[in-house]
Design a protein around this motif. Structure first.
Motif, PDB file in Angstrom:
ATOM      1  N   LEU A  82       1.927   2.371  -0.606  1.00  0.00           N
ATOM      2  CA  LEU A  82       0.320   1.382  -0.783  1.00  0.00           C
ATOM      3  C   LEU A  82       0.155   1.857   1.336  1.00  0.00           C
ATOM      4  O   LEU A  82      -0.964   2.122   0.916  1.00  0.00           O
ATOM      5  CB  LEU A  82       0.589   0.324  -0.953  1.00  0.00           C
ATOM      6  CG  LEU A  82       0.678   0.262  -2.252  1.00  0.00           C
ATOM      7  CD1 LEU A  82       0.864  -1.445  -2.709  1.00  0.00           C
ATOM      8  CD2 LEU A  82      -0.448   0.859  -3.145  1.00  0.00           C
ATOM      9  N   ILE A  83       0.688   1.243   1.901  1.00  0.00           N
ATOM     10  CA  ILE A  83       0.344   1.737   3.327  1.00  0.00           C
ATOM     11  C   ILE A  83       0.513   2.883   4.075  1.00  0.00           C
ATOM     12  O   ILE A  83      -0.800   3.169   4.295  1.00  0.00           O
ATOM     13  CB  ILE A  83       1.343   0.905   4.190  1.00  0.00           C
ATOM     14  CG1 ILE A  83       1.127  -0.462   4.167  1.00  0.00           C
ATOM     15  CG2 ILE A  83       1.099   0.673   5.988  1.00  0.00           C
ATOM     16  CD1 ILE A  83       1.680  -1.173   4.770  1.00  0.00           C
ATOM     17  N   TYR A  89      -4.765  -3.556   2.455  1.00  0.00           N
ATOM     18  CA  TYR A  89      -5.058  -4.955   2.129  1.00  0.00           C
ATOM     19  C   TYR A  89      -4.389  -4.976   0.895  1.00  0.00           C
ATOM     20  O   TYR A  89      -4.463  -4.427  -0.171  1.00  0.00           O
ATOM     21  CB  TYR A  89      -6.426  -5.796   2.251  1.00  0.00           C
ATOM     22  CG  TYR A  89      -7.337  -5.463   2.566  1.00  0.00           C
ATOM     23  CD1 TYR A  89      -7.814  -5.969   3.771  1.00  0.00           C
ATOM     24  CD2 TYR A  89      -8.532  -3.700   3.117  1.00  0.00           C
ATOM     25  CE1 TYR A  89      -8.805  -6.428   4.919  1.00  0.00           C
ATOM     26  CE2 TYR A  89      -9.061  -3.864   3.364  1.00  0.00           C
ATOM     27  CZ  TYR A  89      -9.337  -5.522   5.203  1.00  0.00           C
ATOM     28  OH  TYR A  89     -10.202  -4.714   5.595  1.00  0.00           O
ATOM     29  N   LEU A  90      -3.643  -6.029   1.224  1.00  0.00           N
ATOM     30  CA  LEU A  90      -2.634  -6.493   0.385  1.00  0.00           C
ATOM     31  C   LEU A  90      -2.431  -7.890  -0.773  1.00  0.00           C
ATOM     32  O   LEU A  90      -2.284  -8.530   0.079  1.00  0.00           O
ATOM     33  CB  LEU A  90      -0.927  -5.754   0.235  1.00  0.00           C
ATOM     34  CG  LEU A  90      -0.293  -4.900   1.532  1.00  0.00           C
ATOM     35  CD1 LEU A  90       0.837  -3.937   1.623  1.00  0.00           C
ATOM     36  CD2 LEU A  90      -0.724  -3.667   0.615  1.00  0.00           C
ATOM     37  N   ASN A 107       4.445  -7.052   9.252  1.00  0.00           N
ATOM     38  CA  ASN A 107       3.472  -7.143  10.656  1.00  0.00           C
ATOM     39  C   ASN A 107       3.543  -5.712  12.173  1.00  0.00           C
ATOM     40  O   ASN A 107       2.710  -6.167  12.901  1.00  0.00           O
ATOM     41  CB  ASN A 107       3.967  -8.239  11.465  1.00  0.00           C
ATOM     42  CG  ASN A 107       4.313  -8.854  10.184  1.00  0.00           C
ATOM     43  OD1 ASN A 107       3.609  -9.040   9.532  1.00  0.00           O
ATOM     44  ND2 ASN A 107       5.596 -10.270  10.537  1.00  0.00           N
ATOM     45  N   SER A 108       4.326  -5.162  11.401  1.00  0.00           N
ATOM     46  CA  SER A 108       4.282  -3.809  12.185  1.00  0.00           C
ATOM     47  C   SER A 108       3.183  -2.448  12.036  1.00  0.00           C
ATOM     48  O   SER A 108       2.465  -1.990  12.832  1.00  0.00           O
ATOM     49  CB  SER A 108       5.420  -2.818  12.294  1.00  0.00           C
ATOM     50  OG  SER A 108       5.479  -1.996  11.526  1.00  0.00           O
ATOM     51  N   LYS A 109       2.293  -3.132  11.134  1.00  0.00           N
ATOM     52  CA  LYS A 109       1.532  -1.809  10.975  1.00  0.00           C
ATOM     53  C   LYS A 109      -0.205  -3.235  10.353  1.00  0.00           C
ATOM     54  O   LYS A 109      -0.243  -3.845  11.026  1.00  0.00           O
ATOM     55  CB  LYS A 109       1.049  -2.065   9.116  1.00  0.00           C
ATOM     56  CG  LYS A 109       2.390  -0.990   8.582  1.00  0.00           C
ATOM     57  CD  LYS A 109       2.381   0.035   9.772  1.00  0.00           C
ATOM     58  CE  LYS A 109       3.760   1.210   9.291  1.00  0.00           C
ATOM     59  NZ  LYS A 109       3.951   2.131  10.342  1.00  0.00           N
ATOM     60  N   ASN A 110      -1.383  -2.088  11.033  1.00  0.00           N
ATOM     61  CA  ASN A 110      -2.817  -3.548  10.839  1.00  0.00           C
ATOM     62  C   ASN A 110      -3.587  -3.323   9.447  1.00  0.00           C
ATOM     63  O   ASN A 110      -4.120  -2.447   9.256  1.00  0.00           O
ATOM     64  CB  ASN A 110      -3.819  -1.907  12.001  1.00  0.00           C
ATOM     65  CG  ASN A 110      -4.997  -3.112  11.441  1.00  0.00           C
ATOM     66  OD1 ASN A 110      -5.231  -4.188  11.288  1.00  0.00           O
ATOM     67  ND2 ASN A 110      -6.184  -2.390  12.117  1.00  0.00           N
ATOM     68  N   VAL A 111      -2.551  -4.087   8.565  1.00  0.00           N
ATOM     69  CA  VAL A 111      -2.966  -4.825   7.694  1.00  0.00           C
ATOM     70  C   VAL A 111      -2.660  -5.644   6.994  1.00  0.00           C
ATOM     71  O   VAL A 111      -2.801  -6.835   8.307  1.00  0.00           O
ATOM     72  CB  VAL A 111      -1.598  -4.593   6.675  1.00  0.00           C
ATOM     73  CG1 VAL A 111      -2.427  -2.830   6.251  1.00  0.00           C
ATOM     74  CG2 VAL A 111      -0.302  -4.730   6.331  1.00  0.00           C
TER      75      VAL A 111
END
Length: 363
Positions: A82-83, A89-90, A107-111
């Protein structure tokens, strides 16, 4: 000509406004596997909210659903998928253990992630990307322990699913600590099983019988909880359930054997106001079934996310996260969610039991 030009400008501005508040939301949910009876309704609740927003507000909330097959390693794969598709947004309707499999990557991604199921205390007070619409599982455990103490129990057996280890360990540890503090001489034993392989409910019942406890705490899915109750129905014991085991599938599969079980739940589990009645009516009409608590909390999650994005814009997940924390409170269908500076949630819990095939609040 000026009238036409003005009309086109209005259309363009209106289209831009819709585009700016439209967004894709990925949903990772267990639609197959051991936990699907509980969490399929979570998908339905989220889908209903998206459809309502699209119809009522003219915005496009596109819910992209992925099934993790009730397996933690697949949860990570679905999140990555998905990312990588560009979704910021999940909504996670998975076990705590499954979420933890994907937590480092998330947490390593801007989500931004919202979840009404991830309740492990391991995630309490963390500076992460998670908004939780449920309280820490230790709070449920403390309430169940206090209830058991009031029943003057002298021994307890904790039965738990090893496939959701983080959740089960947290609840078992908190339950044991709370009771042991009040009743130092109490005898507490454990029986574990693995839902990934077909468990033998006869063997589980035999182990419970051998331990001869006067209280049993079941930390398992609704399906496993129901069948364990069937096999220990003749035992005269206080039966306590973790909130994980609570859904209509528990009663459908457990029947008479789950009458009298006790658990603690949020106020929103049973609605008594017009907004809840509207939600129930719309859900029944759309899916031809009764909603569950997970239907409602995931419905709330989509509305919370949509409102925050409408105020902050769809391209800045951290701003959306900050907006939710700054507001600090969200009124859902029948629950007021209060968030702290970490995105952890708090609300009151109340005792419930099964009576005549329905969950009713213990007054």
């Amino acid at each position: 000509m000026r009238t036409i030009t003005l009309f086109l400008v209005i259309l363009l501005v209106s289209a831009c406004a819709r585009q700016q508040s439209s967004f894709d939301a990925g949903m990772v949910v267990s639609l197959t596997g051991n936990y699907s009876p509980l969490l399929e309704s979570a998908r339905n609740g989220a889908l209903l909210a998206a459809e309502e927003i699209n119809s009522r507000e003219g915005r496009e909330v596109n819910l992209v659903v992925r099934d993790d097959n009730s397996r933690g390693e697949v949860t990570l794969e679905m999140v990555q998928e998905l990312i990588e598709e560009g979704i910021d947004y999940l909504i996670m309707a998975t076990t705590s253990g499954a979420y933890l499999e994907a937590a480092d990557y998330i947490n390593s991604k801007n989500v931004l992630v919202l979840s009404g199921t991830v309740s492990s205390d391991e995630l309490k007070g963390l500076d992460d990307n998670l908004i939780r619409l449920t309280v820490n599982i230790s709070l449920y455990a403390d309430h169940l322990a206090d209830y058991a103490i009031r029943q003057q129990i002298k021994s307890a057996t904790i039965v738990y699913d090893e496939n959701n280890r983080s959740y089960a360990d947290t609840m078992a540890t908190a339950f044991t600590a709370e009771i042991s503090e009040k009743i130092p001489a109490i005898r507490i034993q454990q029986v574990g099983f693995d839902s990934r392989v077909k468990p033998s409910y006869i063997d589980i019942a035999r182990k419970i019988r051998e331990q001869a406890s006067d209280c049993v705490l079941l930390i398992a899915s609704p399906f496993d909880t129901a069948y364990i109750c069937q096999h220990i129905d003749e035992f005269d014991q206080l039966l306590l359930l973790s909130p994980w085991g609570v859904s209509r599938e528990l009663i459908e599969n457990g029947g008479r054997s789950v009458e009298g079980v006790v658990t603690y739940l949020e106020k929103g589990f049973l609605g008594d106001d017009p907004e809840y009645s509207r939600f129930v009516g719309n859900y029944r009409e759309r899916f031809n079934e009764e909603p569950t608590y997970q239907s409602m909390v995931n419905y709330d999650a989509v509305y919370l996310l949509s409102g925050a994005i409408k105020s902050s814009g769809p391209d800045r997940p951290r701003d959306v996260f900050g907006f939710i924390l700054e507001e600090g409170r969200f009124s859902g269908v029948n629950t007021d969610y209060i968030f702290d500076e970490y995105g952890d949630c708090s609300f009151e819990l109340y005792p419930y039991t099964v009576r005549n095939g329905s969950f009713v609040r213990i007054e």
